[in-house]
Write a protein that holds these residues in place. Structure first.
Motif: not given
Length: 364
Positions: A211-228
Motif C-alpha cells: 500500500w502507498m499513500y500519495w498526493g499533494e492537496k489531499g492524500v490518496n492511496i494505491a495498492t501494488s503486487d510488486d512495488l513497481i
C-alpha cells in the motif's frame, strides 16, 4: 516499535479536552549541527542531456529520503543546479550521501538518479528527478518513489536498485492502471507502508498487497503486487479516492502531503506528513501563512483508508533561521526520510527548499 506516551491539551470554549497521542512518534529535537547538507558548487557532473559539465548542487540541496544499509545511514537528496531562477525552473538530480553517525555525511561526486537520454526523458526532462522516498523490499532490493518533472505534469515514478548507486527506472507508477487513465494526472509524494522486522524497516503487505499513500492537496492511496506498478483506489464514480483532507484553522489548512514511508505499528499505520498552512483567514493563526510543518495521522492496520486518530498540532515546524531563509521564504520543515539507527530515530527534512536538516529522538 516503542512510542512515547504524550497527552496534548486542546482548548474548545471553556472546555479542556485531552488528546491521547500515545500512538504518535514525538519528542524530536534538532541537533546543533543543523543544517547537515547545503549547496556546494564544487560538485560537477557531465550531464547527458546538456552534453556539458554542470554544477549540479550549486543552487540548493534539500528534500531527502533515508535508509540504513550495512550499519550506515544513506541519504538520497534532491539537488538543483541553476541559482537565480524561479522554483520549478531548475533541473533537479538525486544525489547520495553516507554517514556513520546519522549527522555528518560524505557525498558521492555524481548524482545517482537524473534525466538521461532514455525512454523516460519525456517525463523527467528538463525539470528533473525530485523528492524521493525510499523503502527496502524483503529481497534486499531498494525501491524509490520520486517525482519526475518535465515542467508540464508532475508524475510519481518508481526506480529500483541493489546498491543505492545504480538505479533502474520503471517509469510512472500509475502508467498501467485503468488503461493509463491516471498516467497524465498530477501525482507526487509516494509513502509506501513499511514494518519493523528485527530492527530493520522493510515494505509491508496488508491483505496480500503493498500500500502507498500519495498526493499533494489531499492524500490518496494505491495498492501494488510488486512495488513497481500501482493501482490508485477510486470512488464508485471512477474519481480518485481521498483518505485524508485539509482542515480549516489547522497547520494543514491548505495542503496535506505524505512524508517518509508510513509504518505499521501495534497501534495502526503511522503516517508522518507535510501540512501547508493556508494564506487566507482559514489558516492556523499561530503559524505564518504558507508555512510547511509536519503532522502525524494513524490509520487502521486492517483498513489503510480509515483514519483512527490525527494530531491537532504540528510536531515539527520551521523555527531555525535557515528553515525560514531560502528559495521558499515562508519556511519549511519538509519531512521525507525516517530511519531507526543506533537506538534513535533520525528524521530528515528539507529546509526552505534550500538545505537538509535532521531531528533526532531517543527510542524510549
Amino acid at each position: 516499535m516503542k512510542l512515547k506516551l504524550l497527552i496534548l491539551f486542546c482548548f474548545v470554549g471553556n472546555l479542556t479536552i485531552a488528546q491521547n497521542t500515545n500512538w504518535a512518534l514525538t519528542g524530536f529535537s534538532k541537533p546543533k549541527e543543523n543544517p547537515i547538507l547545503s549547496a556546494d558548487s564544487s560538485y560537477e557532473f557531465a550531464c547527458p542531456m546538456k552534453n556539458t559539465s554542470v554544477k549540479w548542487q550549486k543552487a540548493d540541496v534539500f528534500n531527502p529520503a533515508a535508509i540504513v544499509r550495512n550499519g550506515k545511514v544513506y541519504v538520497l537528496f534532491r539537488a538543483e543546479d541553476t541559482p537565480g531562477t524561479n522554483i520549478g525552473f531548475r533541473t533537479s538530480r538525486i544525489g547520495l550521501a553516507v554517514s556513520n553517525d546519522g549527522i555528518h555525511f560524505t557525498r558521492r561526486k555524481n548524482p545517482v538518479l537524473f534525466p538521461s537520454k532514455d525512454e523516460f526523458a519525456k517525463f523527467d526532462n528538463p525539470g528533473g528527478c525530485e523528492d524521493p522516498r525510499i523503502v527496502e523490499r524483503a529481497d534486499d532490493t531498494y525501491v524509490v518513489a520520486y517525482t519526475a518533472w518535465n515542467r508540464d505534469v508532475a508524475r510519481l515514478c518508481i526506480a529500483t536498485s541493489k546498491d543505492l548507486i545504480h538505479w533502474k527506472k520503471h517509469g510512472p507508477a500509475f502508467a498501467k492502471a485503468y488503461s493509463g487513465k491516471f498516467l497524465n494526472v498530477w501525482s507526487k509524494s509516494g509513502s509506501i507502508i513499511t514494518k519493523m522486522v528485527n530492527g530493520k524497516i522493510i515494505a509491508a503487505k496488508i491483505k496480500g498487497k503493498y500500500w502507498m499513500y500519495w498526493g499533494e492537496k489531499g492524500v490518496n492511496i494505491a495498492t501494488s503486487d510488486d512495488l513497481i506498478n500501482w493501482n490508485p483506489l477510486v470512488e464508485e464514480n471512477g474519481e480518485l479516492k481521498y483518505v485524508m483532507n485539509i482542515r480549516t484553522g489547522k497547520f494543514d489548512s491548505d495542503l496535506t502531503e505524505p512524508g517518509p514511508p508510513a509504518m505499521l505499528t501495534s497501534k495502526g499505520i503511522l503516517l508522518l506528513y507535510n501540512g501547508k498552512n493556508a494564506k487566507e483567514e482559514t489558516r492556523d493563526q499561530h503559524l505564518p501563512a504558507e508555512t510547511y510543518s509536519g503532522g502525524q495521522v494513524l490509520f487502521d492496520a486492517n483498513d489503510p483508508t480509515k483514519i483512527i486518530n490525527r494530531l491537532d498540532e504540528c510536531f515539527i515546524k520551521p523555527d531555525l533561521p535557515h528553515e525560514m531563509r531560502g528559495q521558499y521564504k515562508a519556511g519549511t520543515t519538509f519531512i521525507e526520510g525516517l530511519v531507526y539507527f543506533k537506538k534513535k530515530w533520525f528524521l530528515y527534512y528539507g529546509t526552505a527548499d534550500s538545505m537538509v536538516g535532521v531531528a533526532v529522538k531517543n527510542s524510549l
